[in-house]
Write an enzyme that holds these catalytic residues in place. Sequence first.
Site, mmCIF file in Angstrom:
data_model
loop_
_atom_site.group_PDB
_atom_site.id
_atom_site.type_symbol
_atom_site.label_atom_id
_atom_site.label_comp_id
_atom_site.label_asym_id
_atom_site.label_seq_id
_atom_site.Cartn_x
_atom_site.Cartn_y
_atom_site.Cartn_z
ATOM 1 N N HIS A 136 -3.279 -15.215 -1.417
ATOM 2 C CA HIS A 136 -3.522 -13.735 -0.831
ATOM 3 C C HIS A 136 -2.257 -13.061 -0.766
ATOM 4 O O HIS A 136 -1.218 -13.709 -0.802
ATOM 5 C CB HIS A 136 -4.531 -14.106 0.523
ATOM 6 C CG HIS A 136 -3.603 -14.674 1.389
ATOM 7 N ND1 HIS A 136 -3.486 -16.136 1.544
ATOM 8 C CD2 HIS A 136 -3.182 -14.369 2.477
ATOM 9 C CE1 HIS A 136 -2.763 -16.527 2.637
ATOM 10 N NE2 HIS A 136 -2.518 -15.435 3.065
ATOM 11 N N HIS A 150 -0.316 -10.051 1.875
ATOM 12 C CA HIS A 150 -0.507 -9.385 3.200
ATOM 13 C C HIS A 150 0.523 -8.502 2.897
ATOM 14 O O HIS A 150 1.571 -8.501 2.665
ATOM 15 C CB HIS A 150 0.268 -10.345 4.295
ATOM 16 C CG HIS A 150 -0.755 -11.399 4.806
ATOM 17 N ND1 HIS A 150 -1.565 -11.085 6.020
ATOM 18 C CD2 HIS A 150 -0.872 -12.548 4.558
ATOM 19 C CE1 HIS A 150 -2.142 -12.128 6.146
ATOM 20 N NE2 HIS A 150 -1.712 -13.126 5.211
ATOM 21 N N TYR A 209 4.937 -11.694 11.803
ATOM 22 C CA TYR A 209 3.660 -12.327 11.239
ATOM 23 C C TYR A 209 3.682 -12.266 9.837
ATOM 24 O O TYR A 209 3.603 -13.462 9.083
ATOM 25 C CB TYR A 209 2.218 -11.732 11.947
ATOM 26 C CG TYR A 209 1.209 -12.658 11.421
ATOM 27 C CD1 TYR A 209 0.788 -13.720 11.600
ATOM 28 C CD2 TYR A 209 0.559 -11.842 10.342
ATOM 29 C CE1 TYR A 209 -0.370 -14.244 11.277
ATOM 30 C CE2 TYR A 209 -0.733 -12.343 9.660
ATOM 31 C CZ TYR A 209 -1.024 -13.553 10.243
ATOM 32 O OH TYR A 209 -2.191 -13.978 9.676
#
Length: 152
Positions: free
Chosen positions: A61, A63, A125
């Site tokens: 994935h 981000h 993050y």
Amino acid sequence: MGDEKSLAHTRWNCKYHIVFAPKYRRQAFYGEKRRAVGSILRKLCEWKNVRILEAECCADHIHMLLEIPPKMSVSSFMGYLKGKSSLMLYEQFGDLKFKYRNREFWCRGYYVDTVGKNTAKIQDYIKHQLEEDKMGEQLSIPYPGSPFTGRK
């Protein structure tokens, strides 16, 4: 207030945390493909004047922390980003057409969240997301034998 940008009659500060994945959540991003998807996404964001504040390409994935101008909706930008990047990836890596049918490289949906005053936390993050994914993989306990027969 130093984060604000301006258009002709608008002052804006629109930041979004976006997460999207390849179809079937396949672990597709290693080595050359990881670098290629990074450069493709940078190029596409540049063409639409969308600023990438932070991004990380994990194995299954992606981000991204983006500044998208208010004249553009998030859904139309994501349609553009996923559609064009899919075509560019198929063009660059011919073997993808055997894994993904109909030139659909990305999952249909995506996750989006608005970023308020906690931009630094979300950047941190995203920056450490790859390390956390690796830690999660290490936490899984390898089973020495077949889980179906019980033999080694």
